[in-house]
Write an enzyme that holds these catalytic residues in place. Structure first.
Site, mmCIF file in Angstrom:
data_model
loop_
_atom_site.group_PDB
_atom_site.id
_atom_site.type_symbol
_atom_site.label_atom_id
_atom_site.label_comp_id
_atom_site.label_asym_id
_atom_site.label_seq_id
_atom_site.Cartn_x
_atom_site.Cartn_y
_atom_site.Cartn_z
ATOM 1 N N LYS A 115 0.872 -1.185 0.000
ATOM 2 C CA LYS A 115 0.000 0.000 0.000
ATOM 3 C C LYS A 115 0.899 1.221 0.000
ATOM 4 O O LYS A 115 2.015 1.183 0.515
ATOM 5 C CB LYS A 115 -0.864 0.025 1.259
ATOM 6 C CG LYS A 115 -2.125 0.824 1.095
ATOM 7 C CD LYS A 115 -3.229 -0.039 0.531
ATOM 8 C CE LYS A 115 -4.451 0.742 0.148
ATOM 9 N NZ LYS A 115 -5.581 -0.151 -0.159
ATOM 10 N N GLY B 136 -5.527 2.490 -7.367
ATOM 11 C CA GLY B 136 -6.165 3.581 -6.647
ATOM 12 C C GLY B 136 -6.629 3.180 -5.259
ATOM 13 O O GLY B 136 -6.633 2.009 -4.891
ATOM 14 N N ASP B 137 -6.983 4.167 -4.482
ATOM 15 C CA ASP B 137 -7.652 4.013 -3.189
ATOM 16 C C ASP B 137 -8.304 5.382 -2.952
ATOM 17 O O ASP B 137 -8.546 6.114 -3.915
ATOM 18 C CB ASP B 137 -6.639 3.627 -2.088
ATOM 19 C CG ASP B 137 -7.318 3.095 -0.825
ATOM 20 O OD1 ASP B 137 -7.708 1.929 -0.806
ATOM 21 O OD2 ASP B 137 -7.479 3.867 0.148
ATOM 22 N N SER C 24 -8.247 -6.070 -10.326
ATOM 23 C CA SER C 24 -6.894 -5.584 -10.625
ATOM 24 C C SER C 24 -6.014 -6.755 -11.052
ATOM 25 O O SER C 24 -5.217 -6.640 -11.992
ATOM 26 C CB SER C 24 -6.268 -4.925 -9.393
ATOM 27 O OG SER C 24 -6.699 -3.587 -9.264
HETATM 28 N N1 GLU Z 1 -7.405 0.062 -2.882
HETATM 29 C C1 GLU Z 1 -8.103 -1.134 -3.198
HETATM 30 C C2 GLU Z 1 -8.129 -2.062 -2.004
HETATM 31 O O1 GLU Z 1 -8.172 -1.596 -0.888
HETATM 32 C C3 GLU Z 1 -7.632 -1.786 -4.499
HETATM 33 C C4 GLU Z 1 -6.196 -2.142 -4.575
HETATM 34 C C5 GLU Z 1 -5.747 -2.630 -5.943
HETATM 35 O O2 GLU Z 1 -6.561 -2.770 -6.853
HETATM 36 O O3 GLU Z 1 -4.544 -2.888 -6.073
HETATM 37 O O4 GLU Z 1 -8.172 -3.257 -2.111
#
Ligand code: GLU
Length: 453
Positions: free
Chosen positions: A113, A152-153, A378
């Site tokens: 992350k 994204g997040d 993803s």
């Molecule tokens: N931010 C998203 C999550 O919390 C997606 C992360 C991603 O697609 O790599 O899982």
């Protein structure tokens, strides 16, 4: 482990460890105890300075991070969050959750992350673009399609992923699937924007089916949703499609409540206006034609205590958005199914309320299981990029459904298998099932790779 300076990470760690300790896993297979101290330390943390130019030509500075937590199952994978609250405790908690969440998708992805304390809310499009380029200038050397694949997040959507990708490609002279959540005309996957919200609803479909022995579905169920970003929007649209009634949405300033049900047209208007960071209060004023008197706006609160009788609650905003009191109010209002579209949406106290009501048919699914659909698609985007192919909407959606249904069964079966209360009448703990199933998969890979012995 006690880390008073990292409260969010401590909370995520405690959730996992106590879920496992309160099962028969360590008793049956003591070797797994050795994994905890290793898996809870990130493999690598990168911290960097991001200097960017604002519209007045002045230099601005923010902190940038990438936590590369665990690569046992595949390249580090997880989103980037741009929000003023971002710090290492938040990113370590998110990275830690991501390891086990990614394991629960059944795909080959490690956990990571990253992000920045940059606040996109009051910035112009040009400032966001310049920030993304500066951010990627520092990050590019540490990521790659086989190393670490961000997405994204909160605060990072399609626009930001586009700017980040363009910057990476230019700096590295390399076009590859280094980010997911890309535009569909340049390497993105269909259904990726919808995936987290849809996936959460698919997971709850299975909860309802199992708990009612196939007698009930979403049809006619009242669903309270928090948040109004990507996850909340698509969860609401899917609930509507399945015949449920979405009675709320919210943002950081307040909640909208609708007894009649929030319509697709209203969700779409919110989605459009949220790209310009407008508040819900502003949106319902500006779009009075769409938002009639059936919508009530309540400032300064989350929806949970204001929605009245509900059947399902989907926290889809951010961490710790359901307190113990609010959890109690939901249960008292008849809520039977709680599933997190957000990461660690419930506080420790809220989880205690939900879990202690399993014997009253209240069923809670933690984010690492219920919201794994986003990162799952993803993973499917990475697969398509590697093969240089594009799958159809139907193909991706059916794979997503399959992943969510399998994830649910895995959590359920694991909960039953390692339960300490095998003779109780209550529903099995999906909290324990999710944590144990994710943990075993990662732990086994770590043993095989000599990370633990
Ligand atoms: N931010 C998203 C999550 O919390 C997606 C992360 C991603 O697609 O790599 O899982």
């Amino acid at each position: 482990m006690v880390l008073p300076h990292e409260p969010e990470f401590q909370q995520a760690y405690d959730e996992l460890v106590s879920a496992i300790q309160d099962s028969t896993l360590f008793e049956e297979q003591p070797k797994y105890k050795k994994v905890i101290p290793v898996v809870s330390v990130p493999e690598r943390i990168i911290q960097f300075r991001v200097v960017w130019e604002n519209d007045k030509g002045e230099a601005q500075v923010n902190n940038g991070y990438r936590v590369q937590f665990n690569s046992a199952l595949g390249p580090y994978k997880g989103g980037l969050r741009f929000h003023p609250s971002v710090n290492l405790s938040i990113l370590k908690f998110l990275g830690f959750e991501q390891i086990f969440k990614n394991a629960l998708t059944g795909l080959s992805m490690g956990g990571g992350k990253g992000g920045s304390d940059f606040n996109p809310k009051d910035k112009s499009d040009a400032e966001i673009r310049r920030f993304c380029v500066s951010f990627m200038r520092a990050l590019a050397r540490y990521i790659g399609q086989d190393t670490d694949v961000p997405a994204g997040d909160i605060g990072v959507g399609g626009r930001e992923v586009g700017y980040l990708f363009g910057a990476y490609k230019q700096m590295q002279n390399n076009w590859s699937g280094v980010l997911t959540g890309k535009g569909i005309n340049w390497g993105g996957s269909l259904i990726r924007p919808e995936a987290t919200g849809y996936g959460t609803v698919y997971y709850v479909e299975k909860m309802i089916e199992k708990a009612t022995k196939g007698k009930e579905t979403f049809k006619g169920k009242k669903v309270t949703i928090s948040g109004s970003g990507n996850v909340a929007q698509y969860a609401a649209l899917k609930v509507n499609e399945l015949g449920g009634i979405v009675v709320s949405l919210s943002d950081s300033k307040g909640s909208i409540i609708s007894k009649k049900g929030i319509t697709n047209e209203q969700v779409e208007a919110i989605a459009k206006a949220k790209l310009q960071f407008k508040s819900l209060e502003q949106i319902i004023k500006d779009e009075a034609r769409i938002f009639d008197d059936s919508i009530e706006y309540i400032a300064g609160v989350r929806p949970w205590t204001k929605v009245g009788q509900v059947d399902v609650a989907l926290p889809c905003a951010t961490q710790n958005e359901v307190s113990g009191e609010e959890a109690k109010a939901l249960v008292d209002a008849g809520c039977k199914f709680i599933a997190e579209g957000s990461n660690m949406g419930s506080t420790k106290e809220a989880i205690e309320v939900f879990e202690s009501n399993r014997s009253n048919d209240v069923w809670y699914a933690p984010g690492k299981a219920a919201n794994c659909g986003g990162v799952a698609v993803s993973g499917l985007e990475m697969a398509q990029n590697s093969q240089r192919v594009t799958w159809s909407n139907e193909e991706v959606d059916s794979k997503l459904k399959d992943i969510m249904y399998t994830c649910f069964e895995n959590c359920y079966d694991t909960a039953v298998k390692y339960s300490t209360d095998k003779n109780s009448q209550g529903l099995p703990s999906l909290l324990k099932g999710a944590n144990i199933a994710g943990f075993i998969k990662v732990a086994d890979a770590m043993f095989d790779q000599g990370e633990v012995f």
